[in-house]
Design a protein around this motif. Structure first.
Motif: not given
Length: 285
Positions: A268-274
């Motif tokens: 579920s996480l966006k790449v930026e958030d990950a």
């Protein structure tokens, strides 16, 4: 509200047999009984909107349930249509909805107020020598979890099932955002700290919602995914960091980063958030 129901009942014959003919003679195409009910409902809604903000739980939840019973009685006794959103009931339903939101926000605030020690845990300093890593609840989580359990039980007992069914997912979403922003992104973790946080949340906090859904983790997607990354071994963390770094800051395809995240269990996480989560994951010898 019982008094208002009695007023409507006691005056319905007069309104129907005396007022309605007057409207008809004057070519006014309105239902006198519906108009009378609407006026009474508006009075109830106005009184509730003034009195509810001053009420504390459990009286607040009790009053909301009484308002819902009032709506149901109107529908049953006066054969009004089953939907709560019909215009005649909108003022009251608006107040009830706002109050349910208030109950959820109050529960969230009280849970958060018990989380300070948990937020300030030294996740980066948890030792591999600690035998209970990932096997026993972090003591500082206990006040927060007890408060959450109590608030869920209070709301479930006090609110009508449809109201509670709309309230708890919103509370879960608020907690998910809080855990991700105020615990995961506000701290640094070694591998053992990540394992411990994952245990605290996935085995202790998420299951508190298990009575209401078969998959409570689906309501905590951001914090769940964050825990997956933090609890990964050092080799996996470094691999994912490299792939995400190239996708975000070099020329590597973003689809490769998404694929890599899926492969390690992050859905579920966006790449930026990950990447922001992995910045918090440190390597301690």
């Amino acid at each position: 509200m019982t008094k208002v129901l009695n007023w409507i009942r006691d005056h319905s014959h007069f309104v129907r047999n005396e007022v309605q003919p007057i409207l008809k003679r004057n070519a006014i195409s309105k239902d006198a009984e519906i108009e009378f009910c609407s006026g009474m409902i508006t009075l109830v809604a106005e009184k509730l909107s003034l009195s509810l903000p001053a009420l504390e739980e459990p009286l607040l939840a009790h009053t909301v349930c009484e308002a819902v019973s009032f709506v149901r009685a109107l529908q049953t006794r006066f054969l009004l249509p089953a939907a709560l959103s019909m215009p005649i009931l909108e003022p009251l339903c608006h107040v009830v909805g706002e109050t349910c939101e208030t109950i959820g926000r109050d529960a969230f605030r009280k849970v958060v107020s018990q989380s300070n020690a948990f937020k300030q845990e030294r996740w980066m300093a948890i030792s591999s020598q600690r035998d209970l890593v990932g096997k026993d609840l972090t003591p500082s989580a206990i006040p927060m979890l007890q408060t959450l359990r109590d608030k869920l039980l209070e709301a479930k007992d006090a609110l009508a099932q449809p109201l509670f069914a709309s309230m708890w997912p919103k509370l879960a979403q608020q907690l998910d955002e809080f855990l991700f922003d105020e615990v995961i992104l506000a701290n640094h973790f070694n591998e053992h700290g990540g394992i411990q946080l994952k245990f605290d949340l996935t085995k202790n906090l998420f299951p508190l919602f298990g009575e209401f859904t078969a998959h409570p983790e689906n309501y905590f997607k951001r914090s769940r995914d964050g825990c997956v990354l933090l609890a990964s071994n050092n080799g996996t963390v470094q691999l994912v960091k490299d792939v995400l770094g190239k996708a975000l800051h070099e020329t590597k395809s973003r689809s490769d980063a998404i694929k890599t995240l899926r492969e390690v269990g992050v859905s579920s996480l966006k790449v930026e958030d990950a990447e922001q989560v992995l910045v918090r994951r440190v390597f301690v010898p």
